[in-house]
Enzyme design. Structure first.
Site, PDB file in Angstrom:
ATOM      1  N   HIS A  18      -6.911  -0.917   6.324  1.00  0.00           N
ATOM      2  CA  HIS A  18      -6.839  -1.740   7.539  1.00  0.00           C
ATOM      3  C   HIS A  18      -8.198  -1.877   8.238  1.00  0.00           C
ATOM      4  CE1 HIS A  18      -2.679  -1.421   6.721  1.00  0.00           C
ATOM      5  NE2 HIS A  18      -2.411  -0.322   7.387  1.00  0.00           N
TER       6      HIS A  18
ATOM      7  N   HIS B 224      -0.917  -5.278   5.758  1.00  0.00           N
ATOM      8  CA  HIS B 224      -0.231  -6.031   6.819  1.00  0.00           C
ATOM      9  C   HIS B 224      -1.149  -6.367   7.998  1.00  0.00           C
ATOM     10  CE1 HIS B 224       0.403  -2.122   8.810  1.00  0.00           C
ATOM     11  NE2 HIS B 224       0.692  -2.779   9.908  1.00  0.00           N
TER      12      HIS B 224
ATOM     13  N   LYS C  89       0.848  -1.182   0.000  1.00  0.00           N
ATOM     14  CA  LYS C  89       0.000   0.000   0.000  1.00  0.00           C
ATOM     15  C   LYS C  89       0.887   1.237   0.000  1.00  0.00           C
ATOM     16  CE  LYS C  89      -1.872   1.905   3.857  1.00  0.00           C
ATOM     17  NZ  LYS C  89      -1.151   2.516   4.963  1.00  0.00           N
TER      18      LYS C  89
ATOM     19  N   GLU D 226      -3.519   5.090  17.801  1.00  0.00           N
ATOM     20  CA  GLU D 226      -2.055   5.125  17.815  1.00  0.00           C
ATOM     21  C   GLU D 226      -1.588   6.310  18.653  1.00  0.00           C
ATOM     22  OE1 GLU D 226      -0.127   3.742  13.936  1.00  0.00           O
ATOM     23  OE2 GLU D 226      -1.719   5.077  13.277  1.00  0.00           O
TER      24      GLU D 226
HETATM   25  C1  BG6 Z   1       0.392   1.801   8.150  1.00  0.00           C
HETATM   26  C2  BG6 Z   1       0.038   3.261   8.127  1.00  0.00           C
HETATM   27  O1  BG6 Z   1      -0.193   1.133   7.069  1.00  0.00           O
HETATM   28  O2  BG6 Z   1      -0.064   1.231   9.369  1.00  0.00           O
HETATM   29  C3  BG6 Z   1       0.631   3.977   9.324  1.00  0.00           C
HETATM   30  O3  BG6 Z   1       0.528   3.843   6.925  1.00  0.00           O
HETATM   31  C4  BG6 Z   1       0.224   3.293  10.603  1.00  0.00           C
HETATM   32  O4  BG6 Z   1       0.234   5.350   9.345  1.00  0.00           O
HETATM   33  C5  BG6 Z   1       0.501   1.799  10.532  1.00  0.00           C
HETATM   34  O5  BG6 Z   1       0.957   3.885  11.670  1.00  0.00           O
HETATM   35  C6  BG6 Z   1      -0.070   1.080  11.741  1.00  0.00           C
HETATM   36  O6  BG6 Z   1       0.377  -0.254  11.750  1.00  0.00           O
HETATM   37  P1  BG6 Z   1       0.525  -1.073  13.114  1.00  0.00           P
HETATM   38  O7  BG6 Z   1       0.922  -2.436  12.657  1.00  0.00           O
HETATM   39  O8  BG6 Z   1       1.568  -0.350  13.920  1.00  0.00           O
HETATM   40  O9  BG6 Z   1      -0.815  -1.020  13.771  1.00  0.00           O
END
Ligand code: BG6
Length: 482
Positions: free
Chosen positions: A238, A176, A146, A214
């Site tokens: 996501h 992911h 992405k 986050e």
């Molecule tokens: C990414 C986003 O795809 O996912 C980020 O671009 C985000 O902005 C991240 O911080 C969050 O991933 P995780 O695995 O830390 O929840």
């Protein structure tokens, strides 16, 4: 208790953008962990490819340092052995340089995968050269990251470009979140137990909350983020995937197209979202830290770093059960969870003084992965029938014991799935397009109305209006906490 490690077939994995941030932080440390676990066969080779003219040794040194920094505890001897497997070729993505060298490194008779860890503007050029120079055939795999497009039109264009050179079965679009252990557990919980599925519908579920909070800011990624915002960066992909796994019908089999067909139906059943049902936010500066606008170096930015919304899925299972989604940066805690809030019992035999109680199933995605089921019991002791809620709490770390540390992270798992040729946890082209088709009108509406996000304090739960979004329905967000 963690499943046996089964080595994958021998492979050549070429990582375009092999010296980039994602490769150094995630992909190569992840591959090292798989190597360490014994999943990578002796004949596996990883080749970094990038524009820089560095030699093989310089690349190996770079990756050694990356694994030391981002890979967690490691055995230095194993790391030496791992980096010994790495090779490097300088390749010009837009020209002819390096392609014959790269071809010379690839072997016949092993799985061949090409990871495009580069911006989408290079996807077409890479795909064309892989075919043109004869590096890829109909069995090769390409992995793309992405952002997969910026809107429906650009995502379609990317799909067309990739499909000019590869079949859909060869294209692995990574989200992911689908590689996270607990996200896959959503399917296990729903479809591996008899307990939940009969209740998993509008008759019994009052509403569902999905939170991905986050604490990080957008520092360092401001250029990209200010053009994307939380909607494109997190919701379109996501959160949409989480929503699909929670809401979809049981697939007939745990196989790529069975699962992806069901997810696609959920996205297509989403109602358009009225703008009154969405709250956008942007974190403000405080005494100690700059705010969003300083981070993206744009004092007039109207991009959202937070979004909360109420969604409706128009199908038989979910008509009448709202889904509330929220995600943002610089919030109170890093906490992602899904809460399924069941309806009140139809009639309380204990009378009004016992109070009303609801069962809530909470699936914690990160951190402290696990599941809690809130159940109502009698408050112990004399004094009549008073009810209280207690959690039936299961932390996956407790349940798995020391094995929990061996659970692969999202990237490692997904790359091994590419080598195995299993597309279940990857997004299909039509799925991505459907998600953009739903997202586009929302973003276009903001642009047309000149919408300005509501400010919120760093370390808070987002703007006040986001709380109101649920309050006006007589509901309440769960606290954002670890
Ligand atoms: C990414 C986003 O795809 O996912 C980020 O671009 C985000 O902005 C991240 O911080 C969050 O991933 P995780 O695995 O830390 O929840």
């Amino acid at each position: 208790m963690v499943s046996r490690v089964i080595p994958v077939d021998p492979f050549d994995l070429v990582i375009f953008g092999g010296t980039g941030d994602l490769a150094r932080r995630k992909i190569l440390p992840g591959l090292f962990r798989r190597f360490n676990s014994g999943q990578m066969p002796e004949e596996a080779r990883i080749i970094g490819a990038a524009r820089s003219d560095m030699g093989r040794e310089a690349f190996q040194d770079m990756i050694r340092r990356a694994v030391e920094e981002f890979g967690g505890p490691h055995d230095p001897e194993a790391l030496t052995e791992f980096v010994g497997r790495l090779d490097y070729v300088a390749v010009d993505a837009m020209g002819d340089g390096g392609w014959e060298d790269l071809k010379g490194k690839l072997r016949a008779g092993v799985v061949r995968a090409f990871y495009f860890s580069v911006g989408p503007s290079l996807f077409g050029a890479l795909a064309e050269r892989l075919r043109g120079f004869g590096l890829a055939d109909d069995d090769s795999r390409v992995v793309v990251e992405k952002p997969f497009g910026h809107d429906l039109a650009s995502a379609r264009a990317l799909n067309v470009t990739l499909r000019e050179h590869f079949h859909e079965e060869q294209i692995y679009r990574i989200d992911h979140y689908l590689g996270k252990e607990t996200v896959q557990n959503l399917m296990a919980v729903r479809f591996g137990n008899m307990l939940f599925e009969p209740l998993w519908n509008a008759q019994y579920v009052d509403h569902i909350q999905i939170t991905v909070a986050e604490t990080v800011d957008v520092g360092g990624r401001g250029g990209y983020y200010d053009k994307a915002g939380a909607m494109r960066d997190m919701v379109q992909n996501h959160l949409m995937q989480l929503l699909c796994l929670i809401a979809m019908e049981p697939p007939a089999r745990f196989e790529p197209d069975s699962v992806r067909d069901e997810k696609l139906k959920v996205i297509r059943a989403l109602d358009p979202v009225d703008y009154h049902q969405i709250v956008r936010g942007q974190y403000e500066a405080d005494d100690s830290q700059p705010g969003y606008r300083a981070h993206v170096d744009n004092q007039r930015s109207t991009t959202e770093s937070f979004v909360a919304m109420k969604l409706a899925i128009s199908n038989w299972r979910w008509a009448g059960t709202p889904f509330y989604l929220r995600t943002g940066k610089k919030l109170r805690a890093r906490a992602s969870e899904i809460a399924v809030v069941f309806k009140d019992a139809p009639h309380s035999i204990f009378g009004p003084e016992a109070g009303t109680h609801r069962n809530v199933l909470t699936i914690r995605l990160q951190p402290n992965e696990g599941m809690t089921l809130g159940v109502t019991i009698k408050e112990p002791g004399p004094g009549g029938m008073r009810l209280i809620d207690v959690p039936l709490d299961m932390s996956f770390a407790d349940a798995l014991g020391p094995d929990a540390e061996d659970v692969p992270d999202a990237y490692e798992r997904l790359i091994m799935d590419v080598i195995r040729g299993n597309q279940t946890l990857f997004m299909r082209g039509d799925e991505v397009e459907a998600a953009w088709a739903w997202t586009d009108p929302i973003i276009e509406g903001w642009t047309a109305r000149g919408d300005v996000p509501k400010p919120y304090d760093a370390g808070s739960s987002g703007p006040e209006d986001a709380l109101m979004l649920m309050h006006k329905d007589g509901r309440k967000w769960r606290d954002i906490r670890v």
